[in-house]
Enzyme design. Structure first.
Site, short mmCIF file in Angstrom:
data_model
loop_
_atom_site.label_atom_id
_atom_site.label_comp_id
_atom_site.label_asym_id
_atom_site.label_seq_id
_atom_site.Cartn_x
_atom_site.Cartn_y
_atom_site.Cartn_z
N ASP A 56 0.83 -1.22 0.00
CA ASP A 56 0.00 0.00 0.00
C ASP A 56 0.85 1.26 0.00
O ASP A 56 0.61 2.18 -0.79
CB ASP A 56 -1.06 0.00 1.12
CG ASP A 56 -0.52 -0.16 2.52
OD1 ASP A 56 0.69 -0.46 2.68
OD2 ASP A 56 -1.31 0.00 3.47
N GLY A 144 -1.68 -7.85 13.64
CA GLY A 144 -1.69 -7.84 12.17
C GLY A 144 -3.08 -7.91 11.57
O GLY A 144 -3.23 -8.07 10.37
N LEU A 145 -4.12 -7.80 12.41
CA LEU A 145 -5.50 -7.80 11.88
C LEU A 145 -6.08 -6.40 11.88
O LEU A 145 -7.28 -6.20 11.85
CB LEU A 145 -6.40 -8.75 12.68
CG LEU A 145 -5.95 -10.20 12.74
CD1 LEU A 145 -7.05 -11.08 13.30
CD2 LEU A 145 -5.56 -10.72 11.36
N GLU A 180 -3.53 7.99 12.76
CA GLU A 180 -2.46 7.00 12.87
C GLU A 180 -1.11 7.55 12.40
O GLU A 180 -0.08 7.34 13.04
CB GLU A 180 -2.83 5.74 12.09
CG GLU A 180 -2.01 4.56 12.52
CD GLU A 180 -2.65 3.20 12.26
OE1 GLU A 180 -2.01 2.19 12.54
OE2 GLU A 180 -3.79 3.14 11.76
N ASP A 192 -5.47 -0.32 5.46
CA ASP A 192 -6.24 -0.76 6.62
C ASP A 192 -7.53 0.04 6.82
O ASP A 192 -8.62 -0.55 6.84
CB ASP A 192 -5.37 -0.77 7.88
CG ASP A 192 -4.22 -1.75 7.75
OD1 ASP A 192 -4.24 -2.55 6.80
OD2 ASP A 192 -3.32 -1.73 8.59
C1 GLA Z 1 0.41 -2.64 8.38
C2 GLA Z 1 0.13 -1.25 7.82
C3 GLA Z 1 -0.54 -1.33 6.46
C4 GLA Z 1 0.25 -2.24 5.51
C5 GLA Z 1 0.56 -3.57 6.18
C6 GLA Z 1 1.50 -4.45 5.37
O1 GLA Z 1 -0.79 -3.29 8.64
O2 GLA Z 1 -0.72 -0.53 8.70
O3 GLA Z 1 -0.69 -0.04 5.92
O4 GLA Z 1 1.40 -1.59 5.08
O5 GLA Z 1 1.17 -3.39 7.45
O6 GLA Z 1 0.89 -4.87 4.18
#
Ligand code: GLA
Length: 407
Positions: A56, A144-145, A180, A192
């Site tokens: 992203d 990671g969610l 953020e 996200d």
């Molecule tokens: C985190 C970041 C996202 C993206 C992911 C990796 O979740 O917040 O913006 O870069 O890592 O794909």
């Protein structure tokens, strides 16, 4: 036919666990703030990302799916102009006078996220009423969610409604990103909050982060289930490691852009150009660029595989993504490798990879629904054998976007 919007579908798509969580949250809100009235409650989902890892912020395509667990926000107005933020999940509380909100500084605590959102919204509505706010939820935090975008998007919707501000989903995404990036200080990309704010049940979001165009792509429920295995590992320094990856990608682009006229981001650099000029980059920067450039190709290939219904091919690409995150981007850990490899050895599993930024957290597993029951026992046994503890394994359904819940 008019597609049902998330708002119209609210009554039929309660988030998983809401029937227990909601009354508990309401009771806890009344207790915490000494109130007898009922709060309004809002929900925002979390997300997994199937393909497009770390693309992203490099302008590439991503394929996230919102999940039916997330953040619950209970709130009610106060007459004294104060904003009080408390959580059922994390320690520490915050209280500010909204008239002085602009002077707030980040503290490093969980409430920096909703505070950042409040500041962004106060800029639009300087005389906002005070609020008592209690957060709850059922998403692994920092795993990671996208628990942070979930809290930002959910807070934005809840505060907008409480303060009579009308924002479009795209404006809400901007508020969450501001909180953020500018307030908390994580240089995250747009995936996200976008995947959460625009979520639709039964669909993944194909999002092109270069021009922000998107498309909802149907997921075939009869053939696809989404498993998540939480390694339980959380790294304190993950934020710094993430920002470092962002910097390394920027450095790679600055070096390579001269060979690609018109390029605006690393996504625009073809694999052949990187191959010809990799030696001019610092080795670590070249490895980061290799992941990004190859992940762009894999993600387009995954979209084609999904369109053809070739889930085995899609899963194979997820496996290659995991290998690239491990070897070239260096954001995996032995725990995540173990979960991903063990899942992929099971019958009915198409593929698995770490999801989110990495450095710990969760692995997402794409599998046939008939393989769902076997996933947790297999992962638990192998993980326990290697690491002496049991990972949390859950099958998630996809979810609609943020909404107010009926009590
Ligand atoms: C985190 C970041 C996202 C993206 C992911 C990796 O979740 O917040 O913006 O870069 O890592 O794909």
């Amino acid at each position: 036919m008019i597609e049902p919007t998330p708002a119209r579908m609210a009554a039929v798509s309660a988030p998983s666990g809401a029937s227990e969580l909601l009354p508990e949250l309401v009771r806890a809100w009344q207790q915490r703030f000494g109130r007898r009235d009922a709060p309004r409650v809002f929900f925002a989902p979390g997300r997994v990302n199937l393909m497009g890892a770390h693309l992203d912020y490099n302008g590439g395509p991503v394929m996230p799916v919102a999940v039916d667990r997330g953040t619950f926000v209970a709130l009610g107005p106060r007459g004294d102009g104060r904003l009080r933020l408390a959580s059922r999940i994390e320690p520490g509380e915050c209280e500010i006078d909204l008239a002085l909100a602009a002077h707030s500084a980040r503290s490093g605590a969980w409430f920096d996220y909703p505070l950042g959102v409040a500041l962004a919204l106060c800029a639009r509505r300087p005389r906002a009423v005070g609020l008592d706010v209690l957060f709850g939820g059922n998403l692994p935090i920092g795993g990671g969610l996208s628990s942070s975008a979930s809290i930002c998007v959910g807070t934005s919707l809840a505060f907008e409604r409480a303060w009579g501000i009308e924002l479009s989903s795209l404006e809400r995404i901007e508020v969450a990103l501001w909180a953020e990036r500018e307030f908390v200080g994580v240089k995250c990309g747009i995936m996200d909050p976008t995947s959460i704010a625009l979520a639709r049940r039964g669909r993944l979001l194909w999002l092109d982060c270069r021009d922000r165009s998107f498309e909802h792509v149907a997921l075939d429920d009869a053939r696809i289930a989404i498993g998540v295995a939480d390694s339980g590992v959380r790294r304190e320094l993950a934020r710094g490691d993430f920002n470092l990856r962002v910097e390394q990608c920027r450095a790679a682009f600055e070096q390579l852009r001269r060979y690609v006229p018109g390029a605006t981001c690393l996504r625009d650099v073809p694999a052949g150009v990187l191959a010809s000029h990799a030696a001019e980059l610092e080795p670590v920067v070249a490895r980061r660029a290799l992941h990004v450039v190859s992940e762009v190709e894999r993600t387009f290939a995954a979209r084609d595989a999904l369109a053809r219904g070739e889930l085995a091919a899609f899963g194979e690409l997820m496996v290659r993504t995991h290998a690239s995150l491990r070897d070239a981007y260096e954001v995996s850990l032995p725990e995540l490798d173990c979960l991903s490899e063990t899942a992929c050895a099971l019958d009915g599993v198409y593929g698995a990879r770490l999801t989110g930024a990495g450095f710990g957290g969760c692995v997402v597993v794409l599998l046939h629904p008939r393989a769902s029951a076997a996933l947790a026992p297999a992962l638990e046994a192998e993980f326990a054998r290697r690491f002496g503890r049991v990972p949390r394994v859950t099958i998630y359904a996809s979810s609609d976007g943020p909404r107010e819940l009926e009590l």
